[in-house]
Motif scaffolding. Structure first.
Motif: not given
Ligand SMILES: [Zn+2]
Length: 271
Positions: A144, A148, A201, A244
């Motif tokens: 994850h 980004h 996200e 998050h």
């Molecule tokens: Zn994130």
């Protein structure tokens, strides 16, 4: 048009010409294909280089405080997982093969992890220890965070901040009253930070899921990870969770994407 307005219009035109649509990553099996706009005068190299400097400073400070963990079993685990994920990053963007990737573990009780521009990864021991993360779950967090960086969400946010700032100046030059500019700024802020960060996200979740699967880590771990995060957020939410949120919509979006990456996991060489 007054002189001021002409100047304002010229500046706006110049700014818009410096704003380009870019393709940071290819879509992958998860199909992340949102168009991104960035200011060309804020180049990838510049952002990566300036981030690398602040990263080295953080690592240097951690080292001098004796909280940099280079040798524990968790530090070695982290490095091994990072190596496998980094090897898959060029699937999404080939130039990431030339990045100076780094991964460091810092002794800190907070639940936190990050991958900054250009592939600079930091994990806190707190997130691994408190959540008792398995290798698959570490790969889910790290995938994850790497996503980004691959999507350049940091540079995109900087580009937007820069654009808003510049447009504000143009509006002032063109003679807009201060109050109107401030209101506009608020609105833009609200529009940009809330929905967009959720969008970012989601992109990071999807690309991270695919990176982990391709690297041989079970994508179902993303669900157990976010369930653990959700439990951890009861009471005072840790820093990571404030940016998050372990929401039901995050988990259901991940669940929906798992079948797309499962064949990649099944074909992948396992650690
Ligand atoms: Zn994130």
């Amino acid at each position: 048009m007054s002189k001021k307005q002409v100047l304002g219009a010229l500046t706006a035109a110049l700014l818009l010409s410096g704003c380009q649509s870019v393709n940071t990553t290819s879509g992958g099996a998860v199909g992340v294909d949102r168009k991104q706009y960035m200011f060309s005068m804020l180049s990838t190299d510049e952002v990566n280089q300036s981030y690398a400097q602040s990263y080295q400073q953080t690592i240097g400070e951690a080292s001098s405080k004796n909280v940099l963990d280079k040798t524990s079993p968790n530090a070695r685990r982290l490095q091994a997982i990072a190596n496998r994920l980094i090897a898959q990053a060029p699937v999404f963007r080939p130039d990431s093969a030339q990045w100076n990737w780094e991964v460091n573990l810092i002794k800190n009780d907070e639940l936190n992890a990050n991958c900054g521009p250009g592939g600079k990864i930091i994990f806190y021991t707190g997130i691994i220890d408190k959540l008792q993360l398995t290798d698959d779950e570490i790969a889910a967090v790290m995938g994850h965070e790497i996503a980004h960086a691959l999507r350049e969400h940091g540079r995109e946010a900087m580009s937007k901040a820069y654009g808003v700032n510049a447009l504000k100046q143009v509006a002032l030059m063109a003679g807009a009253p201060q109050g109107a500019v401030a209101l506009g700024d608020n609105g833009v802020n609200l529009l940009m930070t809330l929905p967009n960060s959720r969008g970012n996200e989601n992109e990071a979740d999807l690309i991270g899921l695919e990176l982990a699967a391709r690297a041989g880590y079970n994508p179902n771990a993303a669900i157990t990870l976010w369930n653990k995060m959700s439990k951890a957020s009861e009471g005072a939410p840790p820093e990571f969770l404030s940016t998050h949120p372990a929401s039901g919509s995050r988990i259901s979006s991940l669940e929906a994407a798992i079948p797309k990456v499962m064949p990649l996991y099944q074909q992948a060489k396992k650690p």
